[in-house]
Enzyme design. Structure first.
Site, PDB file in Angstrom:
ATOM      1  N   LYS A  48      18.659  -1.656   3.211  1.00  0.00           N
ATOM      2  CA  LYS A  48      17.714  -2.715   2.860  1.00  0.00           C
ATOM      3  C   LYS A  48      16.633  -2.142   1.936  1.00  0.00           C
ATOM      4  O   LYS A  48      16.533  -0.933   1.744  1.00  0.00           O
ATOM      5  CB  LYS A  48      17.075  -3.290   4.120  1.00  0.00           C
ATOM      6  CG  LYS A  48      16.268  -2.283   4.917  1.00  0.00           C
ATOM      7  CD  LYS A  48      15.692  -2.894   6.177  1.00  0.00           C
ATOM      8  CE  LYS A  48      14.900  -1.856   6.966  1.00  0.00           C
ATOM      9  NZ  LYS A  48      14.258  -2.412   8.161  1.00  0.00           N
TER      10      LYS A  48
ATOM     11  N   TYR B 113     -11.895   9.189 -11.622  1.00  0.00           N
ATOM     12  CA  TYR B 113     -12.722   8.035 -11.261  1.00  0.00           C
ATOM     13  C   TYR B 113     -13.676   8.375 -10.119  1.00  0.00           C
ATOM     14  O   TYR B 113     -13.339   9.092  -9.179  1.00  0.00           O
ATOM     15  CB  TYR B 113     -11.833   6.873 -10.812  1.00  0.00           C
ATOM     16  CG  TYR B 113     -11.223   6.087 -11.944  1.00  0.00           C
ATOM     17  CD1 TYR B 113     -12.027   5.430 -12.877  1.00  0.00           C
ATOM     18  CD2 TYR B 113      -9.842   5.990 -12.067  1.00  0.00           C
ATOM     19  CE1 TYR B 113     -11.466   4.703 -13.913  1.00  0.00           C
ATOM     20  CE2 TYR B 113      -9.262   5.260 -13.095  1.00  0.00           C
ATOM     21  CZ  TYR B 113     -10.084   4.614 -14.009  1.00  0.00           C
ATOM     22  OH  TYR B 113      -9.520   3.896 -15.034  1.00  0.00           O
TER      23      TYR B 113
END
Length: 363
Positions: free
Chosen positions: A35, A258
């Site tokens: 899956k 950042y």
């Protein structure tokens, strides 16, 4: 220089890991769980590699099953969550899919459909809620559900299944309680049984029964946070690499990335890599998360940004722009990276985006 971020998938390793799972219970069959695009490895490619080897495949929903059928996969495919809409039963029959049944309401709809559309040869997996409380028939309703499905001539095979909540935490008692709950349900019932996910396969032999359901272990990762002896026999199926795209000398006291969250305490050589959270690399990877460059470990510094991360090359004077860096794989366990990111390998693998080029090898 093209952006060369790639996930190399070793199909031979996946086959090895599948056989390793089966070797834990030599009389059992195994559903290879593919899956979520085979946990980011590519469901069609993985299924083709396992075709003729795997006893069956497991997917979450019918869309995933139909993709495999359209690619020519002929093995049985189990819908782990069953059908969502009654109309899906037509496709289940047409494409010879196996379906989980997890509620009395589903049985009502199935019976009404079969009354109007006679068929034969259905394989159903009756799911019991043995304690996880997510999907499954309540144990008090098991005998009713079992009898109703057994009474249908259209049902050629009926397997009983459940799912463990805490099998990856062997020190807890929950799995023992779930095994006991299933034993009570199965008293007097002659049924094939499937309980074991990867953690069940690796650690709970008393729960192996007739069908295993290995998932994460197929891909060379472990469901256990604290490790397991069997991990040494697994082979990593994915190696995620990128390239150094820039190098700069940063003086002591200057910040990187950042938020200026990382400040150089000494003069540092900083490398910039072409990978970020838009590729599926975790934004939660903190400074200190390991990577491997030219066979040597170093660390992330600064925050992960959308398209780039920065690493410490202060003690790696040989590294140049264009050199390859491993983010996880053959030299660096994805389980270790996941710990740094305060997550699990499932999320890292299944979260890789389409910007990451998949390269397949079979050796």
């Amino acid at each position: 220089m093209a952006r060369n971020l790639r996930a190399e998938v070793n199909l031979a390793a996946i086959r090895h890991n599948y056989q390793l799972a089966k070797s834990q219970a030599k009389m059992a069959k195994a559903v290879a769980i593919i899956k979520a695009d085979a946990y980011g490895h590519g469901a069609v490619q993985v299924a083709k590699s396992l075709s003729g080897v795997a006893d069956a495949f497991g997917v979450a929903a019918i869309e995933e099953a139909l993709e495999l059928r359209e690619a020519g996969i002929e093995e049985p495919i189990l819908l782990l969550e069953g059908f969502f809409e009654t109309d899906e039963l037509k496709l289940i029959i047409q494409h010879r899919l196996w379906s989980a049944i997890h509620s009395l309401e589903q049985i009502d709809r199935l019976e009404a459909f079969l009354d109007a559309h006679p068929t034969e040869g259905l394989c159903l997996w009756l799911k019991v809620d043995s304690g996880m409380h997510r999907l499954g028939i309540h144990p008090a309703d098991f005998n009713q559900a079992w009898s109703r499905l057994q009474a249908r001539s259209e049902v050629a095979e009926l397997v009983v299944m459940s799912h463990f909540a805490c099998a990856d935490e062997p020190e807890r008692q929950d799995t023992y309680k779930q095994i006991e709950a299933m034993s009570r349900c199965l008293e007097g019932v002659d049924a094939k049984v499937s309980l074991s996910n990867s953690a069940g396969v690796m650690h709970w032999p008393q729960a192996h029964y007739d069908w295993l359901r290995p998932g994460i272990m197929l891909y060379g990762a472990s469901p256990f946070a604290d490790g397991h002896a069997l991990e040494a026999s697994q082979q990593p199926a994915m190696t995620l690499t990128t390239q150094v795209i820039a190098i700069r000398e940063v003086p002591a006291g200057d910040a990187v990335g950042y938020g200026a969250s990382f400040v150089c305490d000494v003069p540092m050589r900083i490398g910039t890599l072409a990978v970020g959270y838009a590729d599926g690399y975790s934004r939660h990877a903190p400074a200190g998360t390991p990577v491997v460059v030219n066979g040597q470990r170093t660390r992330i510094v600064g925050r992960v940004s959308m398209d780039m991360i920065t690493i410490d090359l202060t003690h790696h004077a040989d590294v140049q722009v264009g050199d390859s860096v491993e983010l996880w794989g053959e030299q660096l366990s994805i389980n270790e990276v996941a710990k740094y990111c305060n997550t699990i390998p499932y999320t890292l693998l299944s979260g890789l985006t389409r910007r990451v080029k998949r390269i397949y090898k079979d050796q």
